[in-house]
Motif scaffolding. Structure first.
Motif, PDB file in Angstrom:
ATOM      1  N   GLN A   1      23.449  19.412  -4.821  1.00 23.67           N
ATOM      2  CA  GLN A   1      23.997  18.791  -3.618  1.00 23.67           C
ATOM      3  C   GLN A   1      25.229  18.008  -4.078  1.00 23.67           C
ATOM      4  N   GLY A   2      26.398  18.618  -3.909  1.00 22.90           N
ATOM      5  CA  GLY A   2      27.625  17.999  -4.415  1.00 22.90           C
ATOM      6  C   GLY A   2      27.572  17.881  -5.922  1.00 22.90           C
TER       7      GLY A   2
ATOM      8  N   SER B   1      28.625   7.384  -3.621  1.00 26.66           N
ATOM      9  CA  SER B   1      29.885   7.979  -3.213  1.00 26.66           C
ATOM     10  C   SER B   1      30.912   6.871  -3.055  1.00 26.66           C
TER      11      SER B   1
ATOM     12  N   HIS C   1      29.216   7.352   1.473  1.00 22.70           N
ATOM     13  CA  HIS C   1      28.329   8.416   1.957  1.00 22.70           C
ATOM     14  C   HIS C   1      27.456   8.885   0.796  1.00 22.70           C
ATOM     15  N   HIS C   2      26.406   8.128   0.522  1.00 19.59           N
ATOM     16  CA  HIS C   2      25.581   8.340  -0.663  1.00 19.59           C
ATOM     17  C   HIS C   2      24.600   9.500  -0.499  1.00 19.59           C
ATOM     18  N   HIS C   3      24.041   9.935  -1.639  1.00 23.56           N
ATOM     19  CA  HIS C   3      22.963  10.917  -1.682  1.00 23.56           C
ATOM     20  C   HIS C   3      21.677  10.105  -1.861  1.00 23.56           C
TER      21      HIS C   3
ATOM     22  N   HIS D   1      22.466  13.735   2.297  1.00 24.01           N
ATOM     23  CA  HIS D   1      23.831  13.258   2.078  1.00 24.01           C
ATOM     24  C   HIS D   1      24.223  12.508   3.345  1.00 24.01           C
TER      25      HIS D   1
ATOM     26  N   THR E   1      29.306  17.522   5.487  1.00 20.77           N
ATOM     27  CA  THR E   1      28.228  17.016   4.638  1.00 20.77           C
ATOM     28  C   THR E   1      27.605  18.124   3.798  1.00 20.77           C
ATOM     29  N   HIS E   2      26.928  17.707   2.722  1.00 23.90           N
ATOM     30  CA  HIS E   2      26.143  18.654   1.936  1.00 23.90           C
ATOM     31  C   HIS E   2      24.811  18.841   2.642  1.00 23.90           C
TER      32      HIS E   2
ATOM     33  N   THR F   1      20.969  19.072   3.564  1.00 27.28           N
ATOM     34  CA  THR F   1      19.765  18.368   3.146  1.00 27.28           C
ATOM     35  C   THR F   1      18.878  19.327   2.347  1.00 27.28           C
TER      36      THR F   1
ATOM     37  N   ASP G   1      32.766  12.619  -4.935  1.00 26.63           N
ATOM     38  CA  ASP G   1      32.154  13.468  -3.916  1.00 26.63           C
ATOM     39  C   ASP G   1      33.051  13.554  -2.713  1.00 26.63           C
TER      40      ASP G   1
END
Length: 118
Positions: A10-11, A40, A44-46, A81, A87-88, A90, A118
């Motif tokens: 994911q990213g 990020s 926009h965190h994972h 994400h 977005t990446h 889910t 990212d």
């Protein structure tokens, strides 16, 4: 939504299902009530969707400078994400143990390694 088998990405985050961790780490602390797997620069965190039943530890860095997280998920979870656009996808994570590796990039001009953007 992606279904997880053995390896996914994911990213800049690579997720690997493992049998057990080979190392001791310190617990990852909640930030604003969230388990942030990858930060990020835009906010926009994972993040793991559920913090209950999830234990994440930060292991020592790999020789190549890559950050490694070890997660034990007592119940299914999702890596999300946090961005409403571009977005990446889910990723569904079944209960089990995982290794999250955060990629690094090398800036030849600054001659330094840093976490991938990212």
């Amino acid at each position: 939504m992606k279904k997880f088998q053995k390896v996914a990405a994911q990213g800049e985050i690579t997720i690997i299902r493992i049998e057990s961790a080979n190392g001791v780490g310190k617990p990852l602390t909640l930030e604003h009530g969230k388990l942030i797997i990858g930060h990020s620069e835009t906010g926009h965190h994972h993040v793991l969707e559920r913090t209950q039943g999830a234990t994440v530890t930060v292991l020592e860095k790999a020789p190549d400078g890559m950050k490694i997280l070890h997660a034990i998920l007592a119940e299914p979870n999702k890596l999300v994400h946090e961005r409403g656009h571009d977005t990446h996808e889910t990723i569904d994570l079944p209960a089990g143990e995982y290794e999250f590796r955060i990629a690094r990039e090398f800036d030849h001009y600054a001659e330094l390694a840093r976490q991938s953007a990212d």
